[in-house]
Design an enzyme around this catalytic site. Sequence first.
Site, PDB file in Angstrom:
ATOM      1  CG  ASP B   8      -2.263   0.703   0.907  1.00  0.00           C
ATOM      2  OD1 ASP B   8      -2.303   1.493  -0.070  1.00  0.00           O
ATOM      3  OD2 ASP B   8      -3.234   0.508   1.640  1.00  0.00           O
ATOM      4  CD  GLU B  10      -2.956   4.972   1.963  1.00  0.00           C
ATOM      5  OE1 GLU B  10      -2.322   3.901   1.769  1.00  0.00           O
ATOM      6  OE2 GLU B  10      -4.045   5.219   1.420  1.00  0.00           O
ATOM      7  CG  HIS B  60      -2.337   3.620  -2.966  1.00  0.00           C
ATOM      8  ND1 HIS B  60      -3.040   4.057  -1.864  1.00  0.00           N
ATOM      9  CD2 HIS B  60      -2.146   4.693  -3.749  1.00  0.00           C
ATOM     10  CE1 HIS B  60      -3.253   5.349  -2.003  1.00  0.00           C
ATOM     11  NE2 HIS B  60      -2.730   5.764  -3.123  1.00  0.00           N
ATOM     12  CG  HIS B 105      -3.795   2.832   5.645  1.00  0.00           C
ATOM     13  ND1 HIS B 105      -4.996   2.417   6.170  1.00  0.00           N
ATOM     14  CD2 HIS B 105      -3.758   2.390   4.359  1.00  0.00           C
ATOM     15  CE1 HIS B 105      -5.670   1.780   5.225  1.00  0.00           C
ATOM     16  NE2 HIS B 105      -4.938   1.733   4.117  1.00  0.00           N
ATOM     17  CG  HIS B 116      -8.269   4.621   4.763  1.00  0.00           C
ATOM     18  ND1 HIS B 116      -6.989   5.087   4.592  1.00  0.00           N
ATOM     19  CD2 HIS B 116      -8.460   3.716   3.777  1.00  0.00           C
ATOM     20  CE1 HIS B 116      -6.441   4.498   3.536  1.00  0.00           C
ATOM     21  NE2 HIS B 116      -7.312   3.654   3.030  1.00  0.00           N
ATOM     22  CD  GLU B 135      -7.076  -0.786   3.550  1.00  0.00           C
ATOM     23  OE1 GLU B 135      -6.126  -0.930   2.772  1.00  0.00           O
ATOM     24  OE2 GLU B 135      -7.715   0.281   3.653  1.00  0.00           O
TER      25      GLU B 135
END
Lengths: 280, 279
Positions: B8, B10, B60, B105, B116, B135
Site C-alpha cells: 500500500d 500511506e 493502493h 496505514h 482508514h 486492511e
Amino acid sequence: MKVYIAVDMPGISGIVDLSQGWVSGVDYSIGRQLMTKEAAAAATGAFEANAQEVVVSDAHESNGYRNILIEELPEDAWLISGDERPMGPIEGLHEGFDALALIGYHARHGNEGVLDSTMEPNAIFDIRVNGQSMGHIGLAAMVAGHFDIPVVLVTGDDSAVREAQAILPNTHVLCVKESIGRHAARSIHPQKARDQIRQTIKEALEARDDISPFKIKSPVNVAITFKYTSMADRASQVPGVKRLEGIRAGFEAENPAAAYRRLETAVQYASSAIAANKLI
Amino acid sequence: MKVSICTDMEGISGIVDRNLLTPEGVDYERGRRFMTEDINAAIRGAFNAGATEVIVSGGHGANGARNVLPEALHPEAILISGHTRKFRLQSLDSSYDAVIQIGFHARHGLQGILDHTITSRHVREIHLNGRPIGEIGLNGLVAGYHGIPMILASGDQWVAQDTREWFPWAKTVIVKYAINRYAAKCLHPKRAQRLIEAESETALRNLEKMQPLVLKKPLRATLGFRLTTHAEAAEDAAGIERIDSCTISYTTDDVLDLLRTLRMAIRLGGTAEPRITTA
C-alpha cells in the site's frame, strides 16, 4: 547533543517571490530545491558539530508543510513533514533539545524585508507578546526559551537578521540576501549560502553555552491585530480568547508554549474568514 | 521458499499526505518512487533469507493500483498490477510460505497517517467477531485461510499497534512517527529501507515462530458506513443484514466469501454517493 532545525522558505538565498514559494507557482520546484539544499547544509553542519540527533522541521506552510525533499537530506536526519500540526512550524520542539536553528526565516509583517509576514499574511497585521511586536523569529525563540533551549543561529535576509539581533543579542546570524523590496533582493549564490550555513551552524553550536535562551515574563499576554473585523470575530470564539476592540483580539496564557499553541488555533480559525472577505 | 508482498502507499517512508498518493498530487512521482524503493528493500530481505520466488501485489487504489514503477522494481520479482480485483491477495494460494505487508496505514480510528479502512469516502469501520479490523488484519486473514503466516508489516507506529493486535508474532517496521493524520516525524527513506530489508530477512529466518491467523467460525463482520444511504444501498445484496441505520453485517464460515462480500458491499454502498454530494 540534540539539534532542532526549523527551515522556512522566504529567507532562503535566491527566493524573492511566492512563485517560488507556493505550490502552484511556476518556480516552485526550483524554490523547494533551494530550500532543501539549505536544510541539508544546516543538518550536515550540525552533524559535523557532533550532534547525535538532528530533527529538521519543514516550517513553510505552502503545500501543507511538505516542501523539503526528504530524499536529499543527510540520511541520519529526521524530517517533520505534513499539515495540521498543533505547534505549526516548531511542532516537536520540546525539552531535551540543546539548540534551535532557524534557517530561511523572514521578518515580521511590516518590517520591510523579502516576504515579510506574521503567521498568515492575508489575516494578520501584528502580533504583540507582552506588548512587544513579534514575528516568526521571536515566537519560535520564546517557545524554545520556555524549554531552556537557546536559538543558536538565524539565517535569512538583512531584515530578518536585524530582527533577530534586536531580541537575541548572542545568537549567530547569517545574511544570505539583502532585500530591495518585498519581492526583490540581492542574493549571494545559493552554493555560497549553503557553504556558509554549514560552517556557521557548526560555530554557533560550538558556542551554544554562551547563548542564553530567550525568556519572557509569564503569564504571557498576547494581542493580535487582524486585517478585518470578521477575523477578530472568529478568533474571539476560541475558548480563552477575548475581543479587545475592532480588529483586535487577545488572551493571556500561563506560559510561552501554551501561548503559542493558542495563537496557532486563533490564527487558524481567524484565517477561515479569508475566503469570506474575498467576496466583498 | 515463496514470498508474497502485499503493498500500500500511506505507510511508505517519507509519505504523509495525499499529494504523494494520487496522480493529481504534485508529489505523486516521488511517492511512487519511495513506494517502489521500500518494496525493493523487502524483496532484497526475502532473497537474502533464501526466497526462491517473490511476488509483489501492487496495492493502493489510486491510479487503478498501478503505482509501483515496474522498471524500477527488483528484476527478480514478479509484479501483480491493475484494478477491479475481487480483494487484496486474491491470487494467493497455499504454495506460498509467507506474506509481508509494506507501506500500510492503520485501521479507521487509530491516530496514524491517513487512517482508514478500505476507503475513507463512505466507510467508517469494520468489526470482525466483535473486534475492530483494518486492511492489515483482513489481508493477514486471507493469508491465514491458505495456511500462510503474516510475518511483517511496515508503516507508522499505529500500523505497528494494529499489527500487534492481530498478529502478535509478526515483526513491525516503524518508518515514521505520526503526529496526526497528515503530519509525521519521518526517518530518511534510505534508513527506513535498511530497516525493512533487515527485518524482512529476520522475519523469514524465524518462520517457525510465525503462525497463520485462523479465527473461530462463524465469521461475523459488521461494516459501519458514514450515512444511512450507503447502508441502504448495500443491504440490497443477498445475505447482508442491516443492523442499524448506518451498519450492515454478514456472517459466513468462509474467509474468501467474507472478503468478496465486504468488497462488494462497499462498492454497492459507494453507488449511493452521487445522490448525497450536495449534503
